[in-house]
Write an enzyme that holds these catalytic residues in place. Structure first.
Site, PDB file in Angstrom:
ATOM      1  N   ASP A   1      -6.058   0.853  12.833  1.00  0.00           N
ATOM      2  CA  ASP A   1      -7.266   0.085  12.510  1.00  0.00           C
ATOM      3  C   ASP A   1      -8.137  -0.133  13.738  1.00  0.00           C
ATOM      4  OD1 ASP A   1      -5.259  -0.666  10.261  1.00  0.00           O
ATOM      5  OD2 ASP A   1      -7.288  -1.070   9.531  1.00  0.00           O
TER       6      ASP A   1
ATOM      7  N   GLN B   1       0.834  -1.222   0.000  1.00  0.00           N
ATOM      8  CA  GLN B   1       0.000   0.000   0.000  1.00  0.00           C
ATOM      9  C   GLN B   1       0.861   1.261   0.000  1.00  0.00           C
ATOM     10  OE1 GLN B   1      -0.425  -2.642   1.986  1.00  0.00           O
ATOM     11  NE2 GLN B   1      -2.540  -2.938   2.604  1.00  0.00           N
TER      12      GLN B   1
HETATM   13  O1  MRU Z   1      -5.182  -3.651   4.981  1.00  0.00           O
HETATM   14  P1  MRU Z   1      -5.479  -2.194   4.803  1.00  0.00           P
HETATM   15  O2  MRU Z   1      -4.867  -1.601   3.585  1.00  0.00           O
HETATM   16  O3  MRU Z   1      -6.955  -1.911   4.929  1.00  0.00           O
HETATM   17  O4  MRU Z   1      -4.770  -1.529   6.063  1.00  0.00           O
HETATM   18  C1  MRU Z   1      -4.801  -0.137   6.205  1.00  0.00           C
HETATM   19  C2  MRU Z   1      -4.056   0.327   7.394  1.00  0.00           C
HETATM   20  O5  MRU Z   1      -3.484  -0.425   8.146  1.00  0.00           O
HETATM   21  C3  MRU Z   1      -4.131   1.795   7.683  1.00  0.00           C
HETATM   22  O6  MRU Z   1      -2.952   2.230   8.300  1.00  0.00           O
HETATM   23  C4  MRU Z   1      -5.303   2.055   8.632  1.00  0.00           C
HETATM   24  O7  MRU Z   1      -6.462   1.430   8.170  1.00  0.00           O
HETATM   25  C5  MRU Z   1      -5.554   3.496   8.811  1.00  0.00           C
HETATM   26  S1  MRU Z   1      -6.239   4.224   7.344  1.00  0.00           S
HETATM   27  C6  MRU Z   1      -6.514   5.853   7.636  1.00  0.00           C
END
Ligand code: MRU
Length: 348
Positions: free
Chosen positions: A244, A203
């Site tokens: 999260d 990401q």
């Molecule tokens: O697996 P993902 O891409 O959904 O994980 C995203 C993250 O870990 C982010 O750091 C978190 O959701 C915060 S988004 C503002």
């Protein structure tokens, strides 16, 4: 002011359906997919077409409305029973980001509290989903500006390291950790972003760098295992990540790799900030040990494109998140202020 910022909205409500940027195709292709059924929304969340805790919450809220309008009854009691089934399907998509469960509960509460016909409840659900969506964008801007107050005062222009993607794509728009970085850039306080690539889904490499390039924010991509070396060289002044799920004591679940980043930041006396809306705080859980950690398909780990990286006969472990203990976090930046983790309860 350094430059104007572009606005990317990963979720749009238009013509009675949801349009999602397909984040699995970025940065190669910028495409939107149309979602008009709740099971398609559940699939989009599970497969990470839409991802990032706040964005997952917004998507689930619209998913609840899409499911609500598919329920074939005019009896409000029967409608509420069937809406629970829709909620269950959406809840089973991803276990860690609490925003998903928060948004679903908000939608269920709206349905239960709206007295009237099924049609009126459905209308109230659409309005609520739009409200959750609009409020998230405003919340992110508040988080961005709050973050400015806690950033180190020197040097004038900071190099900030971030992990995963926490920007417009991960929220209604603007972002949490990347929102703070955007605000710092707007105010001339940012020299450069160091973006961890964020194995295995990348990401950071694919999404954070894409957002920075859109906004002309200087960005340097590093592999996850380069962070300690960059810190030792004095290249990093602060680390900001998203979350999260944050528990009442301030322990923070975020993308896998965040915990090791916090440890190396501590070893180098570099402040480590978590930026998140209060909807990411799960006050029902006392400590991070209670947070369910998602394990994803191991192909994410051993396949790059169609190439297998390792021989057969290997076993895999692919947790998508880890938990950073509160004592490694300098401050948690929310829309209601930035506090040390131990004072999080004061914002409840
Ligand atoms: O697996 P993902 O891409 O959904 O994980 C995203 C993250 O870990 C982010 O750091 C978190 O959701 C915060 S988004 C503002």
């Amino acid at each position: 002011m350094t430059s104007s910022l572009t606005q990317v909205y990963p979720i749009i409500w238009q013509d009675n359906q949801v349009l999602l940027i397909d984040q699995t195709r970025l940065p190669k292709e910028y495409t939107r997919i149309e979602i008009s059924r709740y099971e398609d929304m559940a699939h989009a969340i599970k497969t990470m077409i839409v991802r990032g805790a706040p964005a997952i919450g917004i998507a689930a809220a619209y998913g609840m409305y899409l499911g609500a309008r598919e329920i074939p009854t005019v009896d409000p009691q029967e409608f509420l029973i069937q809406l629970e089934t829709v909620a269950d399907v959406l809840r089973r998509t991803r276990p860690t980001a609490v925003n998903l469960f928060w948004a679903i509960d908000e939608m269920l509460k709206t349905a239960q509290e709206t007295k009237g016909s099924v049609e009126q409840i459905q209308q109230a659900l659409l309005e609520k989903a739009k409200k959750i969506h609009a409020e998230d964008i405003e919340t992110c801007k508040l988080i961005g500006d709050t973050g400015l107050n806690v950033l180190p005062k020197s040097p004038d222009k900071l190099n900030i390291l971030t992990h995963c993607n926490t920007g417009s794509l991960a929220t209604g728009g603007y972002g949490t950790a990347l929102g703070v970085i955007r605000s710092a850039w707007r105010e001339g306080r940012l020299e450069r972003v160091y973006a961890d690539e964020t194995r295995p889904r990348l990401q950071g490499a694919k999404l954070t760098t894409w957002e920075c390039v859109q906004d002309k924010i200087p960005v340097t991509l590093i592999a996850d295992n380069m962070a300690a070396h960059c810190m030792k060289q004095g290249l990093i002044h602060a680390v900001i990540v998203g979350a999260d799920r944050i528990t009442a004591n301030g322990d923070t679940a975020n993308k896998i790799g965040t915990y090791s980043l916090a440890l190396v930041a501590k070893a180098h006396h570099i402040p480590f900030f978590v930026a998140a809306p209060l909807s990411t705080v799960d006050f029902k859980l006392e400590t991070g040990a209670e947070i369910p950690i998602e394990e994803r398909d191991p192909t994410e780990l051993y396949e790059v494109g169609n190439t297998r990286l390792c021989p057969t006969g290997v076993e895999f472990y692919n947790p998508a998140f880890d938990v950073t203990p509160a004592e490694l976090i300098s401050a948690i930046i929310t829309e209601k202020g930035a506090v040390p983790p131990g004072e999080l309860r004061s914002l409840k």
